[in-house]
Scaffold this motif. Structure first.
Motif, PDB file in Angstrom:
ATOM      1  N   ARG A   1      46.860  45.064  40.418  1.00 37.46           N
ATOM      2  CA  ARG A   1      47.316  44.109  39.410  1.00 37.46           C
ATOM      3  C   ARG A   1      46.167  43.540  38.589  1.00 37.46           C
ATOM      4  O   ARG A   1      46.224  43.447  37.360  1.00 37.46           O
ATOM      5  CB  ARG A   1      48.052  42.956  40.098  1.00 37.46           C
ATOM      6  CG  ARG A   1      49.475  43.232  40.504  1.00 37.46           C
ATOM      7  CD  ARG A   1      49.983  42.078  41.342  1.00 37.46           C
ATOM      8  NE  ARG A   1      51.418  42.129  41.552  1.00 37.46           N
ATOM      9  CZ  ARG A   1      52.047  41.371  42.435  1.00 37.46           C
ATOM     10  NH1 ARG A   1      51.355  40.525  43.188  1.00 37.46           N
ATOM     11  NH2 ARG A   1      53.357  41.457  42.571  1.00 37.46           N
ATOM     12  N   GLU A   2      45.095  43.118  39.307  1.00 35.18           N
ATOM     13  CA  GLU A   2      44.010  42.447  38.592  1.00 35.18           C
ATOM     14  C   GLU A   2      43.319  43.376  37.604  1.00 35.18           C
ATOM     15  O   GLU A   2      42.875  42.939  36.533  1.00 35.18           O
ATOM     16  CB  GLU A   2      42.983  41.881  39.578  1.00 35.18           C
ATOM     17  CG  GLU A   2      42.334  42.911  40.503  1.00 35.18           C
ATOM     18  CD  GLU A   2      43.021  43.029  41.843  1.00 35.18           C
ATOM     19  OE1 GLU A   2      42.324  43.287  42.844  1.00 35.18           O
ATOM     20  OE2 GLU A   2      44.263  42.844  41.894  1.00 35.18           O
ATOM     21  N   HIS A   3      43.264  44.648  37.900  1.00 34.20           N
ATOM     22  CA  HIS A   3      42.637  45.596  36.976  1.00 34.20           C
ATOM     23  C   HIS A   3      43.536  45.850  35.770  1.00 34.20           C
ATOM     24  O   HIS A   3      43.049  45.911  34.626  1.00 34.20           O
ATOM     25  CB  HIS A   3      42.338  46.914  37.678  1.00 34.20           C
ATOM     26  CG  HIS A   3      41.407  46.804  38.840  1.00 34.20           C
ATOM     27  ND1 HIS A   3      40.358  45.919  38.877  1.00 34.20           N
ATOM     28  CD2 HIS A   3      41.368  47.482  40.023  1.00 34.20           C
ATOM     29  CE1 HIS A   3      39.706  46.037  40.014  1.00 34.20           C
ATOM     30  NE2 HIS A   3      40.302  46.982  40.732  1.00 34.20           N
ATOM     31  N   LEU A   4      44.813  46.037  36.007  1.00 32.04           N
ATOM     32  CA  LEU A   4      45.736  46.290  34.898  1.00 32.04           C
ATOM     33  C   LEU A   4      45.804  45.102  33.951  1.00 32.04           C
ATOM     34  O   LEU A   4      46.043  45.257  32.750  1.00 32.04           O
ATOM     35  CB  LEU A   4      47.133  46.617  35.432  1.00 32.04           C
ATOM     36  CG  LEU A   4      47.261  47.907  36.249  1.00 32.04           C
ATOM     37  CD1 LEU A   4      48.709  48.099  36.703  1.00 32.04           C
ATOM     38  CD2 LEU A   4      46.789  49.118  35.461  1.00 32.04           C
ATOM     39  N   ALA A   5      45.601  43.909  34.483  1.00 27.74           N
ATOM     40  CA  ALA A   5      45.612  42.704  33.648  1.00 27.74           C
ATOM     41  C   ALA A   5      44.276  42.489  32.941  1.00 27.74           C
ATOM     42  O   ALA A   5      44.232  42.037  31.788  1.00 27.74           O
ATOM     43  CB  ALA A   5      45.954  41.482  34.498  1.00 27.74           C
ATOM     44  N   ARG A   6      43.167  42.810  33.609  1.00 29.09           N
ATOM     45  CA  ARG A   6      41.829  42.532  33.062  1.00 29.09           C
ATOM     46  C   ARG A   6      41.394  43.564  32.033  1.00 29.09           C
ATOM     47  O   ARG A   6      40.849  43.198  30.975  1.00 29.09           O
ATOM     48  CB  ARG A   6      40.813  42.485  34.205  1.00 29.09           C
ATOM     49  CG  ARG A   6      39.364  42.320  33.766  1.00 29.09           C
ATOM     50  CD  ARG A   6      38.438  42.316  34.966  1.00 29.09           C
ATOM     51  NE  ARG A   6      38.593  43.508  35.789  1.00 29.09           N
ATOM     52  CZ  ARG A   6      38.024  44.672  35.529  1.00 29.09           C
ATOM     53  NH1 ARG A   6      37.275  44.831  34.448  1.00 29.09           N
ATOM     54  NH2 ARG A   6      38.202  45.710  36.344  1.00 29.09           N
ATOM     55  N   LEU A   7      41.594  44.845  32.327  1.00 34.18           N
ATOM     56  CA  LEU A   7      41.173  45.899  31.413  1.00 34.18           C
ATOM     57  C   LEU A   7      42.012  45.883  30.147  1.00 34.18           C
ATOM     58  O   LEU A   7      43.175  45.447  30.156  1.00 34.18           O
ATOM     59  CB  LEU A   7      41.283  47.263  32.095  1.00 34.18           C
ATOM     60  CG  LEU A   7      40.325  47.516  33.254  1.00 34.18           C
ATOM     61  CD1 LEU A   7      40.747  48.774  34.021  1.00 34.18           C
ATOM     62  CD2 LEU A   7      38.892  47.656  32.755  1.00 34.18           C
TER      63      LEU A   7
END
Length: 453
Positions: A237-243
């Motif tokens: 989740r955190e990668h899909l939101a941050r990138l």
């Protein structure tokens, strides 16, 4: 756990009834794409007849499409062991990987390093080499020629504080080697690097749990696990939101929709859900502890667009139907794990029949793990050559006998080049799945003995 019911399994796949010259066809081409259950065909047809519309409209067929997208995310999450908002759909694994590499590339700087392997399908190699134009340095891990296993000592040496991502295949689509992905994740995370896993060849053969694995991204393709052509990407989740993905301005900016460019293949998603439901039913067959009634409740919930992960009330509500749906989620995941575990065990039995039989054929050279004590580290996919014959001629001779196999490099060109066979046509590849039988293996071995003479 009950053994696989091959009669029931094969009855689900209409393609398996085909004949050539009066003889039944043997599909030994699974790594290039599996056959599909009849339920997948029905689901695709039903969607196009009853629900064919774009998403987010204020009318019935569009609402059904919205419900289908939700159901497809939930089903894929159950298969992979993640949350449904961590599931991204696309045209195929290659397209999704290139899209992700471009987004990750936005954060990289000259001198940053990415580690890839020579064992992989080049969808998981070229996608990262594309970032060389930004000054990123690509390091390549070699493999051991004698058994086609990854050189883990070299991988450990190459991973360093400059490493930003490690791209690893879960299993080789050319020779069947299963990599120790969990160990790779630990090594990469120790220096703060991300891990991208190509699981296209692994998912049809064994249970998977991305959260337990700890990888940051994992991609697979439904047409390799008995569904239609749909690419699936898991991302934390955190990668899909941050990138920041490349997208058109009017497109949604929520996760995971922001990663899905253009209109999705909705009929393909319908087939994807049906493929996963087939595996769920298989799990009910092999595991009496799985409650098929609860799974039926979840399937009914999917038709209404209900979703367990995004509806916490399902986990806490006193309403009996809601509680049943929540329990059904856990039952479907349990059924899928049971199904894939049974498939894994059965396919190891197939390997114990196939590989010794191949090794006994004069003039046949098999590449990969051949020690039966190590078959837990491979899938029932084999690459080989027959002395004095090109891979194409062998595949053609098999095809003339109604045995469908592949020849070439299978986009794992780093492997065929390292083995020294690329210039002369690559390999013959036989890839089995759970709908193949011991009797079919015997026919394959008999045919190869005739061809080898």
């Amino acid at each position: 756990m009950q053994p696989l019911d091959l009669k029931w399994i094969r009855a689900q796949f209409p393609a398996l009834t085909q004949k050539i010259n009066g003889e039944s066809v043997i599909f030994a081409d699974g790594p290039g794409g599996t056959q599909v259950p009849g339920a997948v065909l029905d689901a695709i047809s039903d969607y196009l007849v009853r629900s064919n519309a774009n998403s987010h409209g204020a009318f019935a067929t569009s609402a059904r499409t919205d419900a289908l997208i939700t159901a497809a995310r939930a089903a894929s999450a159950d298969l992979l062991g993640c949350y449904s908002d961590e599931v991204v759909f696309g045209a195929n694994m290659t397209t999704l990987t290139f899209s992700l590499s471009r987004a990750i590339g936005r954060e990289l700087h000259p001198g940053d390093e990415i580690v890839v392997t020579r064992l992989d399908h080049y969808a998981n190699v070229s996608s990262w080499y594309a970032l060389e134009e930004k000054g990123v340095i690509i390091k390549v891990v070699d493999f051991n020629v004698e058994d086609c296993t990854l050189d883990m000592a070299e991988l450990e040496r190459l991973i360093n504080p400059r490493t930003k991502l490690v791209a690893i295949g879960y299993a080789s689509n050319a020779v069947g080697t299963i990599n120790d992905v969990a160990a790779v994740v630990r090594l990469a995370h120790a220096v703060g690097a991300l891990v991208f896993v190509d699981a296209v060849h692994y998912v049809p053969h064994a249970p998977i749990n991305v959260h337990a694995l700890g990888c940051d991204f994992l991609a697979c393709s439904a047409y390799k696990f008995f569904g239609p052509h749909v690419g699936i990407l898991y991302g934390k989740r955190e990668h899909l939101a941050r990138l920041t993905p490349y997208k058109v301005k009017p497109a949604p900016d929520d996760v995971p929709s922001r990663w899905e460019t253009g209109t999705l293949n909705f009929e393909g998603l319908a087939g994807l859900v049906a493929a996963i439901n087939y595996l769920t039913k298989l799990g009910c067959h092999v595991s009496p502890s799985v409650d098929s009634e609860l799974i039926s409740a979840l399937i009914e919930a999917e038709k209404e667009g209900l979703e367990t992960f995004h509806c916490p009330s399902f986990l806490t509500s006193g309403d009996e139907s809601a509680s049943a749906i929540a329990k059904a989620y856990h039952s479907r995941r349990a059924a899928l794990v049971a199904a894939m575990s049974a498939i894994q065990q059965y396919e190891r039995e197939l390997s114990h029949k196939l590989i010794p039989g191949l090794l006994a054929i004069p003039g046949l050279t098999l590449y990969g793990i051949t020690n039966q004590e190590r078959f837990t580290s491979r899938t029932p996919t084999v690459g080989f050559r027959l002395a004095g014959q090109s891979p194409e001629s062998v595949a053609k001779a098999l095809g003339d006998r109604g045995i469908f196999s592949w020849h070439g490099h299978f986009y794992a060109i780093g492997l065929t080049e390292k083995l020294g066979v690329e210039a002369t046509g690559g390999l013959v590849r036989i890839g089995l799945t759970h709908y193949n039988t011991v009797e079919e293996i015997e026919q394959i071995l008999h045919a190869l003995k005739e061809i080898a003479v």
